[in-house]
Design an enzyme around this catalytic site. Structure first.
Site, PDB file in Angstrom:
ATOM      1  N   ASP A 223       0.842  -1.196   0.000  1.00  0.00           N
ATOM      2  CA  ASP A 223       0.000   0.000   0.000  1.00  0.00           C
ATOM      3  C   ASP A 223       0.879   1.248   0.000  1.00  0.00           C
ATOM      4  O   ASP A 223       2.104   1.167  -0.068  1.00  0.00           O
ATOM      5  CB  ASP A 223      -0.930  -0.012   1.204  1.00  0.00           C
ATOM      6  CG  ASP A 223      -0.173   0.136   2.523  1.00  0.00           C
ATOM      7  OD1 ASP A 223       0.765  -0.656   2.733  1.00  0.00           O
ATOM      8  OD2 ASP A 223      -0.495   1.017   3.325  1.00  0.00           O
ATOM      9  N   HIS A 536       1.465  -8.861  -3.944  1.00  0.00           N
ATOM     10  CA  HIS A 536       0.494  -7.834  -3.559  1.00  0.00           C
ATOM     11  C   HIS A 536       1.268  -6.540  -3.349  1.00  0.00           C
ATOM     12  O   HIS A 536       1.748  -6.234  -2.245  1.00  0.00           O
ATOM     13  CB  HIS A 536      -0.255  -8.240  -2.290  1.00  0.00           C
ATOM     14  CG  HIS A 536      -1.396  -7.316  -1.984  1.00  0.00           C
ATOM     15  ND1 HIS A 536      -2.637  -7.464  -2.558  1.00  0.00           N
ATOM     16  CD2 HIS A 536      -1.480  -6.216  -1.198  1.00  0.00           C
ATOM     17  CE1 HIS A 536      -3.439  -6.500  -2.129  1.00  0.00           C
ATOM     18  NE2 HIS A 536      -2.750  -5.723  -1.302  1.00  0.00           N
ATOM     19  N   ASP A 583       0.715 -17.415  -4.897  1.00  0.00           N
ATOM     20  CA  ASP A 583       1.311 -16.339  -5.695  1.00  0.00           C
ATOM     21  C   ASP A 583       0.220 -15.682  -6.525  1.00  0.00           C
ATOM     22  O   ASP A 583       0.045 -15.962  -7.705  1.00  0.00           O
ATOM     23  CB  ASP A 583       2.420 -16.907  -6.602  1.00  0.00           C
ATOM     24  CG  ASP A 583       3.085 -15.817  -7.429  1.00  0.00           C
ATOM     25  OD1 ASP A 583       3.667 -16.160  -8.477  1.00  0.00           O
ATOM     26  OD2 ASP A 583       3.015 -14.631  -7.061  1.00  0.00           O
ATOM     27  N   GLU A 592       1.971 -10.339  -0.001  1.00  0.00           N
ATOM     28  CA  GLU A 592       2.322  -8.925   0.080  1.00  0.00           C
ATOM     29  C   GLU A 592       3.825  -8.804   0.320  1.00  0.00           C
ATOM     30  O   GLU A 592       4.499  -9.753   0.725  1.00  0.00           O
ATOM     31  CB  GLU A 592       1.555  -8.230   1.208  1.00  0.00           C
ATOM     32  CG  GLU A 592       1.689  -6.703   1.167  1.00  0.00           C
ATOM     33  CD  GLU A 592       0.838  -5.992   2.210  1.00  0.00           C
ATOM     34  OE1 GLU A 592       0.684  -4.762   2.087  1.00  0.00           O
ATOM     35  OE2 GLU A 592       0.324  -6.656   3.125  1.00  0.00           O
TER      36      GLU A 592
END
Length: 614
Positions: A223, A536, A583, A592
């Protein structure tokens, strides 16, 4: 073992790279790991929630129980070299030189034994005596031929450089230019020069809505948030790598914008985050904001497209103490470069002591996620370990015995470090500086603490059917980062007394991350025969490029994974905890990437490369 005469060496390249290369903690028994990534605790990211099932698997997925598992990059000539072999009738193995398919080494397999985390019975092939540079494969009757692997000098130099450069790719507030970022060049995102004080962080001097500037720093994970708590252990570990193995990093060229400025590139990269951390301290009282984020997670977009308003959120004890520890560490590191960073060492130390004083006055302010914020919490309600770590770093840097007394080392347990358990970092720093401490320090206690923990981990490795110091309880959120933190702590033991057992156990854990594991992945993007392809990570998902950003360590098997990709998507699940990995972009719980998992990859790969280069 029965060595054969070896054939002519094959020229060695330092890593097997498929693509161009440029959060959670371990915990001790008294401080259990908080298996929380930036996208876990509050509300899950919207794009992950919307994925009810995996529509397409990675093209690199291979989960053959018949595959020999080994380090897919390779080994230094003097390194221990061990592969995991599936249950077979055969009792011997052979090593094949790929140059001419000749057998250059044979050996006996260990007795087969069950490794509970994989729910598999396996044997070990030890070919450590093979030291001639070349490219080889392992062959065992009844098993698939192994992946090719290399033996040669500096096997992890490119891996180490890429693991550091992953931080550059995660820089906020700057454009990544093609001359530095290559294929992964992108526009600048999140200038963070107009960040608002959230009402949870409001004070008389800075009421809610006050605009402040806090640019730079690294995106924490997949993020775009920037979190002091996770930033703490990440930045410290990079600084520790530089403190402990400075010669290795002195001339490293990462091709970042600062390269060639007479400062090690590793420190240049760490400075990008340290400058942001300094801006996260309220100059009015010394308190430190917990995080800088938008109110919710962005979708799968590039950084420049994430334009929602950003906020600094709540001051807290954990943030203040993480900040104090890191700034005290940074103060002594940058002091060696006073001609470049004039006055910065003193500034950092003053900031560290101010944050310590705030924490002393506010010793139990836990982060409490506001109702209108849904980004990662990194919440922690126990601060004894953070107080110990901050006290240790301030003591080492200042020589002030008051900090050593505040540390109260005899009461501090020692376990595997993580963002929610940082006391181990106090032991690590004290051990490194043990010959330069004041008389107040109990050096014998410091040495015995590190040695006892290293002995414990080495014993676990030697007793393991897989030859690694990992058990079912280690398959938590960010398990690969936890494995490499164990390797880092083993290396602290070696630095104390030179016991080769510790290096061998650390090598085994790096091997695990690079392919000697039940999933058959090398968990680092861009490295090995089967690296993750669908991490991710918003940039890697949104940039339209097939290959993900290289050098990132995927989180790894996680038996606490929510159904982030839909029900029944994780191979074997609780029946084989070490295979609970997927994956796929939707699997933020196993796939992530985060800055705190990459940090021990940097430390361990560099330390082993330097060790074997001696």
């Amino acid at each position: 073992m029965k060595p054969f005469s070896l054939k002519a060496a094959v020229a060695f390249c330092s890593a097997c790279v498929l693509t161009a290369c440029g959060s959670s903690g371990g915990g001790s028994t008294s401080n259990p790991p908080s298996n929380q990534s930036s996208e876990q605790s509050s509300s899950q990211s919207s794009e992950a929630q919307s994925s009810s099932a995996v529509s397409s698997a990675s093209s690199s997925v291979v989960t053959s129980a018949g595959r020999i598992k080994l380090n897919q990059l390779g080994y230094a000539p003097q390194a221990s070299k061990v592969a995991v072999v599936p249950e077979v009738v055969a009792s011997e193995f052979s090593v094949i030189d790929t140059a001419d398919n000749s057998v250059v080494y044979t050996g006996d397999l260990s007795a087969a034994a069950r490794w509970a985390p994989a729910n598999q019975t396996v044997a070990l092939a030890d070919f450590s005596e093979l030291q001639t540079p070349g490219t080889y494969r392992l062959q065992v009757e009844g098993a698939d031929l192994s992946d090719p692997f290399k033996v040669g000098g500096s096997p992890y130099a490119e891996l180490n450089a890429a693991a550091i450069k992953a931080y550059y790719y995660n820089r906020a507030s700057t454009e990544l230019l093609p001359e530095h970022a290559g294929t992964w060049a992108r526009a600048a995102g999140h200038p963070d020069t107009n960040v608002l004080v959230h009402e949870s962080a409001a004070s008389t001097e800075r009421p809610a809505g006050t605009a402040i500037s806090a640019p730079k720093g690294w995106y924490d994970a997949g993020d775009f948030g920037k979190y002091i708590v996770n930033s703490g252990i990440s930045t410290y570990t990079l600084l520790a790598a530089l403190e402990h193995n400075g010669d290795y990093y002195a001339d490293q060229d990462l091709n970042i914008p600062e390269s060639g400025n007479a400062i090690p590139d590793l420190l240049d990269e760490a400075m990008w985050n340290l400058e942001w951390m300094l801006d996260m301290q309220d100059p009015n009282d010394g308190g430190v904001y917990h995080k800088l984020t938008t109110k919710g997670f962005a979708g799968a977009v590039m950084p420049a497209e994430g334009t929602a308003q950003r906020y600094v959120v709540q001051k807290g004890t954990s943030a203040a103490l993480n900040f104090a520890a890191v700034m005290a560490t940074a103060s002594r590191v940058v002091a060696d470069y006073e001609e470049v960073y004039s006055g910065l060492s003193d500034e950092m130390l003053a900031a560290a002591e101010s944050a310590w004083q705030w924490a002393q006055a506010n010793p139990n302010v836990a982060y409490d996620q506001p109702s209108d914020i849904s980004t990662g919490a990194y919440g922690d309600g126990s601060f004894g370990d953070e107080f110990a770590w901050a006290a240790a770093e301030l003591y080492i840097t200042t020589g002030n015995d008051d900090y050593y007394e505040a540390l109260d080392l005899p009461s501090q347990g020692i376990g595997n470090p993580g963002w929610s358990y940082t006391a181990a970092l106090a032991w690590m720093s004290l051990a490194h500086h043990r010959n330069h401490l004041t008389d107040a320090a109990d050096v014998s206690l410091i040495e015995s603490g590190i040695k006892n923990f290293a002995d414990q981990l080495a014993g676990e490795s030697e007793a393991s059917a897989y030859g690694v110091a990992l058990s079912e309880g280690d398959m938590y959120w960010g398990s690969n980062g936890g494995a490499l933190n164990k390797a880092m702590m083993l290396l602290q033991g070696y630095r104390l007394n030179g016991d080769a057992r510790y290096v061998q156990a650390a090598q085994a854990l790096l091997d695990y991350a690079l392919g000697r594991n039940p999933t058959d992945y090398s968990y680092v993007t861009g490295f090995g025969e089967r690296p993750p392809m669908h991490i991710h990570h918003r940039q890697s998902e949104a940039d339209g490029i097939v290959d993900p950003v290289p050098g990132f360590l995927a989180g790894g098997p996680n038996t606490d994974a929510p159904n982030d990709c839909g029900a029944d998507q994780y191979p074997a699940g609780n029946e084989a905890k070490a295979r609970a990995y997927l994956d796929h972009w939707c699997s933020y719980s196993t796939n992530e990437v985060t800055i705190n998992w990459n940090a021990p990859l940097v430390y361990v790969s560099g330390a082993l490369d330097e060790y074997y280069g001696e």
